[in-house]
Design a protein around this motif. Structure first.
Motif, PDB file in Angstrom:
ATOM      1  N   ARG A 115       0.970  -1.216  -0.024  1.00  0.00           N
ATOM      2  CA  ARG A 115       0.153   0.045  -0.015  1.00  0.00           C
ATOM      3  C   ARG A 115       0.780   1.308  -0.130  1.00  0.00           C
ATOM      4  NH1 ARG A 115      -2.546  -2.587   5.403  1.00  0.00           N
ATOM      5  NH2 ARG A 115      -4.266  -3.993   4.436  1.00  0.00           N
ATOM      6  N   ALA A 116       0.299   2.289  -0.485  1.00  0.00           N
ATOM      7  CA  ALA A 116       0.919   3.665  -0.541  1.00  0.00           C
ATOM      8  C   ALA A 116       0.451   4.302   0.818  1.00  0.00           C
ATOM      9  CB  ALA A 116       0.416   4.475  -1.564  1.00  0.00           C
ATOM     10  N   GLN A 117       1.487   4.882   1.586  1.00  0.00           N
ATOM     11  CA  GLN A 117       0.993   5.503   2.815  1.00  0.00           C
ATOM     12  C   GLN A 117       1.567   6.980   2.756  1.00  0.00           C
ATOM     13  OE1 GLN A 117       1.590   3.325   6.928  1.00  0.00           O
ATOM     14  NE2 GLN A 117       3.111   4.809   7.135  1.00  0.00           N
ATOM     15  N   TYR A 118       0.952   7.658   3.606  1.00  0.00           N
ATOM     16  CA  TYR A 118       1.390   9.125   4.017  1.00  0.00           C
ATOM     17  C   TYR A 118       1.047   9.300   5.473  1.00  0.00           C
ATOM     18  CZ  TYR A 118       1.409  14.187   4.426  1.00  0.00           C
ATOM     19  OH  TYR A 118       1.831  15.480   4.716  1.00  0.00           O
ATOM     20  N   ARG A 119       2.202   9.990   6.116  1.00  0.00           N
ATOM     21  CA  ARG A 119       2.459  10.144   7.413  1.00  0.00           C
ATOM     22  C   ARG A 119       2.653  11.672   7.775  1.00  0.00           C
ATOM     23  NH1 ARG A 119       6.126   9.529  11.895  1.00  0.00           N
ATOM     24  NH2 ARG A 119       7.874   9.134  10.517  1.00  0.00           N
ATOM     25  N   TYR A 120       1.818  12.202   8.493  1.00  0.00           N
ATOM     26  CA  TYR A 120       2.192  13.601   8.934  1.00  0.00           C
ATOM     27  C   TYR A 120       2.165  13.755  10.501  1.00  0.00           C
ATOM     28  CZ  TYR A 120       1.436  18.613   9.652  1.00  0.00           C
ATOM     29  OH  TYR A 120       1.531  19.843   9.896  1.00  0.00           O
ATOM     30  N   GLU A 121       3.471  14.363  10.846  1.00  0.00           N
ATOM     31  CA  GLU A 121       3.538  14.479  12.286  1.00  0.00           C
ATOM     32  C   GLU A 121       3.255  15.809  12.610  1.00  0.00           C
ATOM     33  OE1 GLU A 121       7.617  13.402  14.747  1.00  0.00           O
ATOM     34  OE2 GLU A 121       7.875  14.879  13.313  1.00  0.00           O
ATOM     35  N   ILE A 122       1.985  15.645  13.471  1.00  0.00           N
ATOM     36  CA  ILE A 122       1.289  16.839  14.096  1.00  0.00           C
ATOM     37  C   ILE A 122       2.415  17.628  15.210  1.00  0.00           C
ATOM     38  CG2 ILE A 122      -0.792  17.586  15.247  1.00  0.00           C
ATOM     39  CD1 ILE A 122      -1.953  14.990  14.474  1.00  0.00           C
ATOM     40  N   ILE A 123       2.613  16.695  15.929  1.00  0.00           N
ATOM     41  CA  ILE A 123       3.795  17.269  17.089  1.00  0.00           C
ATOM     42  C   ILE A 123       4.884  16.206  17.158  1.00  0.00           C
ATOM     43  CG2 ILE A 123       2.282  18.864  18.478  1.00  0.00           C
ATOM     44  CD1 ILE A 123       2.060  16.676  20.579  1.00  0.00           C
ATOM     45  N   LYS A 124       6.028  16.556  17.717  1.00  0.00           N
ATOM     46  CA  LYS A 124       6.718  15.506  18.008  1.00  0.00           C
ATOM     47  C   LYS A 124       6.423  14.149  18.451  1.00  0.00           C
ATOM     48  CE  LYS A 124      11.620  14.854  19.734  1.00  0.00           C
ATOM     49  NZ  LYS A 124      12.151  14.271  18.406  1.00  0.00           N
ATOM     50  N   ASP A 125       6.941  13.149  18.001  1.00  0.00           N
ATOM     51  CA  ASP A 125       6.453  11.915  18.208  1.00  0.00           C
ATOM     52  C   ASP A 125       5.089  11.316  17.893  1.00  0.00           C
ATOM     53  OD1 ASP A 125       9.249  11.309  18.916  1.00  0.00           O
ATOM     54  OD2 ASP A 125       8.685  11.893  21.046  1.00  0.00           O
ATOM     55  N   LEU A 126       4.170  12.257  17.633  1.00  0.00           N
ATOM     56  CA  LEU A 126       2.732  12.117  17.323  1.00  0.00           C
ATOM     57  C   LEU A 126       2.495  12.279  15.998  1.00  0.00           C
ATOM     58  CD1 LEU A 126      -0.166  11.204  18.500  1.00  0.00           C
ATOM     59  CD2 LEU A 126      -0.361  13.644  18.958  1.00  0.00           C
ATOM     60  N   SER A 127       2.050  11.203  15.192  1.00  0.00           N
ATOM     61  CA  SER A 127       1.730  11.475  13.673  1.00  0.00           C
ATOM     62  C   SER A 127       0.240  10.817  13.458  1.00  0.00           C
ATOM     63  CB  SER A 127       2.615  10.693  12.886  1.00  0.00           C
ATOM     64  OG  SER A 127       4.099  11.063  13.176  1.00  0.00           O
ATOM     65  N   VAL A 128      -0.131  11.293  12.355  1.00  0.00           N
ATOM     66  CA  VAL A 128      -1.451  10.610  11.785  1.00  0.00           C
ATOM     67  C   VAL A 128      -1.004   9.909  10.567  1.00  0.00           C
ATOM     68  CG1 VAL A 128      -3.372  11.946  13.100  1.00  0.00           C
ATOM     69  CG2 VAL A 128      -2.320  12.892  10.876  1.00  0.00           C
ATOM     70  N   LEU A 129      -1.761   9.195   9.831  1.00  0.00           N
ATOM     71  CA  LEU A 129      -1.446   8.472   8.703  1.00  0.00           C
ATOM     72  C   LEU A 129      -2.774   7.889   7.916  1.00  0.00           C
ATOM     73  CD1 LEU A 129      -1.253   4.929   9.025  1.00  0.00           C
ATOM     74  CD2 LEU A 129       0.359   5.764  10.591  1.00  0.00           C
ATOM     75  N   LEU A 130      -2.480   7.807   6.571  1.00  0.00           N
ATOM     76  CA  LEU A 130      -3.605   7.708   5.660  1.00  0.00           C
ATOM     77  C   LEU A 130      -2.942   6.515   4.597  1.00  0.00           C
ATOM     78  CD1 LEU A 130      -5.282  10.804   4.604  1.00  0.00           C
ATOM     79  CD2 LEU A 130      -6.179   9.203   6.263  1.00  0.00           C
ATOM     80  N   TYR A 131      -3.623   5.376   4.261  1.00  0.00           N
ATOM     81  CA  TYR A 131      -3.106   4.302   3.393  1.00  0.00           C
ATOM     82  C   TYR A 131      -4.027   3.696   2.426  1.00  0.00           C
ATOM     83  CZ  TYR A 131      -5.085   0.854   6.782  1.00  0.00           C
ATOM     84  OH  TYR A 131      -5.749   0.178   7.737  1.00  0.00           O
ATOM     85  N   THR A 132      -3.624   3.308   1.321  1.00  0.00           N
ATOM     86  CA  THR A 132      -4.619   2.545   0.483  1.00  0.00           C
ATOM     87  C   THR A 132      -3.581   1.780  -0.509  1.00  0.00           C
ATOM     88  OG1 THR A 132      -6.277   2.851  -0.904  1.00  0.00           O
ATOM     89  CG2 THR A 132      -4.661   4.284  -1.318  1.00  0.00           C
ATOM     90  N   GLY A 133      -4.314   0.512  -0.999  1.00  0.00           N
ATOM     91  CA  GLY A 133      -3.560  -0.261  -1.853  1.00  0.00           C
ATOM     92  C   GLY A 133      -3.945  -1.663  -1.745  1.00  0.00           C
ATOM     93  N   PRO A 134      -3.429  -2.532  -2.463  1.00  0.00           N
ATOM     94  CA  PRO A 134      -3.906  -3.835  -2.789  1.00  0.00           C
ATOM     95  C   PRO A 134      -3.305  -4.872  -1.862  1.00  0.00           C
ATOM     96  CG  PRO A 134      -2.121  -3.419  -4.269  1.00  0.00           C
ATOM     97  CD  PRO A 134      -2.632  -2.159  -3.847  1.00  0.00           C
ATOM     98  N   SER A 135      -3.952  -5.937  -1.478  1.00  0.00           N
ATOM     99  CA  SER A 135      -3.497  -6.944  -0.802  1.00  0.00           C
ATOM    100  C   SER A 135      -3.668  -8.413  -1.510  1.00  0.00           C
ATOM    101  CB  SER A 135      -4.172  -6.913   0.553  1.00  0.00           C
ATOM    102  OG  SER A 135      -3.772  -7.835   1.215  1.00  0.00           O
ATOM    103  N   PHE A 136      -2.543  -9.213  -1.371  1.00  0.00           N
ATOM    104  CA  PHE A 136      -2.603 -10.381  -1.957  1.00  0.00           C
ATOM    105  C   PHE A 136      -2.776 -11.727  -0.914  1.00  0.00           C
ATOM    106  CE2 PHE A 136      -0.262  -7.299  -4.216  1.00  0.00           C
ATOM    107  CZ  PHE A 136      -0.853  -7.412  -5.649  1.00  0.00           C
ATOM    108  N   ASP A 137      -3.691 -12.388  -0.830  1.00  0.00           N
ATOM    109  CA  ASP A 137      -4.080 -13.411   0.085  1.00  0.00           C
ATOM    110  C   ASP A 137      -3.733 -14.805  -0.539  1.00  0.00           C
ATOM    111  OD1 ASP A 137      -4.789 -11.107   1.621  1.00  0.00           O
ATOM    112  OD2 ASP A 137      -6.704 -12.055   2.200  1.00  0.00           O
ATOM    113  N   PHE A 138      -3.692 -15.695   0.192  1.00  0.00           N
ATOM    114  CA  PHE A 138      -3.181 -17.029  -0.424  1.00  0.00           C
ATOM    115  C   PHE A 138      -3.748 -17.873   0.831  1.00  0.00           C
ATOM    116  CE2 PHE A 138      -0.071 -14.433  -2.139  1.00  0.00           C
ATOM    117  CZ  PHE A 138       0.044 -14.861  -3.664  1.00  0.00           C
ATOM    118  N   GLY A 139      -4.855 -18.767   0.453  1.00  0.00           N
ATOM    119  CA  GLY A 139      -5.390 -19.788   1.545  1.00  0.00           C
ATOM    120  C   GLY A 139      -4.390 -20.861   1.579  1.00  0.00           C
ATOM    121  N   VAL A 140      -4.163 -21.058   2.839  1.00  0.00           N
ATOM    122  CA  VAL A 140      -3.178 -22.276   3.015  1.00  0.00           C
ATOM    123  C   VAL A 140      -3.752 -23.650   3.598  1.00  0.00           C
ATOM    124  CG1 VAL A 140      -1.061 -20.918   3.043  1.00  0.00           C
ATOM    125  CG2 VAL A 140      -2.290 -21.256   5.190  1.00  0.00           C
ATOM    126  N   TYR A 141      -4.880 -23.403   4.724  1.00  0.00           N
ATOM    127  CA  TYR A 141      -5.399 -24.441   5.225  1.00  0.00           C
ATOM    128  C   TYR A 141      -6.849 -24.327   5.630  1.00  0.00           C
ATOM    129  CZ  TYR A 141      -6.047 -27.949   9.000  1.00  0.00           C
ATOM    130  OH  TYR A 141      -6.326 -28.947   9.659  1.00  0.00           O
TER     131      TYR A 141
END
Length: 214
Positions: A115-141
């Motif tokens: 996924r693509a992610q964007y993180r913005y630091e509001i203040i030092k050590d505290l951030s908010v983030l947004l993400y989007t993108g594909p996920s590939f799943d494989f059934g194993v059992y």
């Protein structure tokens, strides 16, 4: 009316003088880049069907809740480049279990999001983030335990009792908060590959995860 305009003018002059003396500083380059992480989480899995213009939502194994709960754990990798833009990926094991009626069902799959992610630091050590993108799943059992009055309880693993045995493609979107080494994400993933002519898709409408980054 003239007095009101004069007051507004004075307020604008004062604001301009404040910003001119101390201009706003947008932190375009977040600090504390920690790309590696260990993740645990909760997922609700669901079959979404589109049949003759109607939308149906089921749990993976026909339970009454309309979704199947799953536990997730794995490894997270989030390299960041510039200005908080990065890639959110990793490898996760997802274990779903449900007990509708006299049956108990288990499904295990591997998930690999990119996924693509964007993180913005509001203040030092505290951030908010947004993400989007594909996920590939494989059934194993996939396994089921059926209670039968004549034959007792039987374990067996036919493919039809594995929710999506094989490959599945989903698209995810979400947001999160990061404080120092801890990151919490909330989002969902929605299936892109239909199963059969009736267009049933595997979805994960709720994904809640906690990561420790280092």
């Amino acid at each position: 009316m003239k007095k009101l305009k004069f007051v507004v003018f004075l307020m604008c002059v004062n604001l301009f003088s404040i910003f001119a003396a101390e201009p706003l500083k947008f932190n375009l380059e977040p600090s504390d880049k920690k790309p590696f992480g260990i993740t645990i989480g909760y997922i609700s899995k669901q079959e979404t069907g589109y049949v003759w213009g109607n939308v149906f939502r089921y749990s993976l194994f026909g339970g009454d809740k309309g979704f199947t709960p799953a536990f997730q754990f794995g490894f997270t990798y989030v390299p960041e480049f510039r200005y908080g833009i990065g890639i959110q990926t990793g490898a996760y094991v997802e274990i779903a279990s449900e007990k509708p009626g006299r049956g108990r069902y288990l499904d295990i799959n591997l998930s690999f999001p990119i996924r693509a992610q964007y993180r913005y630091e509001i203040i030092k050590d505290l951030s908010v983030l947004l993400y989007t993108g594909p996920s590939f799943d494989f059934g194993v059992y996939g396994a089921s335990k059926i209670e039968n009055e004549n034959y007792g309880e039987n374990w067996y693993t036919p493919n039809e009792y594995s929710s999506y045995d094989g490959f599945n493609l989903l698209w995810g979107v979400g947001a999160g908060v990061q404080y120092k080494n801890a990151q919490v994400r909330l989002g969902g993933e929605f299936g892109l590959l239909g199963d059969g002519y009736e267009r049933y898709y595997l979805s994960k409408p709720i994904q809640l995860s906690l990561s420790y980054l280092f």
